[in-house]
Design an enzyme around this catalytic site. Structure first.
Site, PDB file in Angstrom:
ATOM      1  N   CYS A  25      21.015 -24.456 -27.456  1.00  0.00           N
ATOM      2  CA  CYS A  25      22.500 -24.421 -27.674  1.00  0.00           C
ATOM      3  C   CYS A  25      23.024 -25.578 -28.210  1.00  0.00           C
ATOM      4  O   CYS A  25      24.311 -25.634 -28.878  1.00  0.00           O
ATOM      5  CB  CYS A  25      23.190 -24.073 -26.489  1.00  0.00           C
ATOM      6  SG  CYS A  25      22.934 -25.252 -25.117  1.00  0.00           S
ATOM      7  N   CYS A  47      23.394 -23.473 -18.428  1.00  0.00           N
ATOM      8  CA  CYS A  47      24.020 -24.714 -18.573  1.00  0.00           C
ATOM      9  C   CYS A  47      24.105 -25.638 -17.115  1.00  0.00           C
ATOM     10  O   CYS A  47      24.343 -27.070 -17.137  1.00  0.00           O
ATOM     11  CB  CYS A  47      25.562 -24.195 -18.568  1.00  0.00           C
ATOM     12  SG  CYS A  47      25.746 -22.645 -19.904  1.00  0.00           S
TER      13      CYS A  47
HETATM   14 FE1  FES Z   1      24.734 -24.589 -23.715  1.00  0.00          FE
HETATM   15 FE2  FES Z   1      26.324 -23.808 -21.908  1.00  0.00          FE
HETATM   16  S1  FES Z   1      25.460 -22.842 -23.622  1.00  0.00           S
HETATM   17  S2  FES Z   1      25.137 -25.662 -21.914  1.00  0.00           S
END
Ligand code: FES
Length: 145
Positions: free
Chosen positions: A33, A103
């Site tokens: 991400c 996360c």
């Molecule tokens: Fe990457 Fe939440 S989407 S830490």
């Protein structure tokens, strides 16, 4: 979808910032991400975490979990801080949506990385602490999905 506590810690995060000459600094990211979290610990001579700050370049859940994680470790000793898992952080936030669980792993790993840095600088061993990963995306695949 987010609990009130998550929204509170996202909109009004606690302990944002950095600590100059911190006892330990840990930075971890998730290559998938692209989010990055850095935690600074100020640990006194008795091994108590006097102060903690964070900087997170990431999603709302990452900000909220960093904020809550810093609140949970403040005033604890290093062993107690090591026991604070991503699950404990999530519980303290009244949960996270399933797609956001990863996360919270960033927060747990960033604390471990900062403790590791502290231990390395002081040439001590913290029982149960393993060398943290700088990118948690591999671990996440095994454990979360
Ligand atoms: Fe990457 Fe939440 S989407 S830490």
């Amino acid at each position: 979808m987010y609990s009130e506590k998550v929204m509170d810690h996202f909109t009004n995060p606690r302990n944002v910032g950095e600590i100059e000459n911190a006892s330990g600094v840990g930075t971890v990211g998730n290559a998938k991400c692209g989010d990055i979290m850095r935690i600074y610990l100020d640990i006194n001579k008795d091994g108590i975490i006097d102060d903690v700050k964070f900087k997170t370049f990431g999603c709302g859940a990452a900000v909220a979990t960093s904020s809550m994680a810093t609140e949970l470790v403040k005033g604890k000793n290093v062993q107690e801080a090591l026991q604070i898992t991503n699950k404990a952080v999530m519980d303290a936030l009244d949960g996270l949506p399933a797609v956001k669980v990863h996360c919270s792993l960033l927060a747990e790993e960033a604390i471990h990385a900062a403790l590791w840095d502290y231990a390395t600088k002081n040439n001590i061993e913290i029982e149960g602490l393993e060398k943290p990963k700088s990118d948690i995306s591999e671990e996440e695949e095994e454990e979360v999905y």
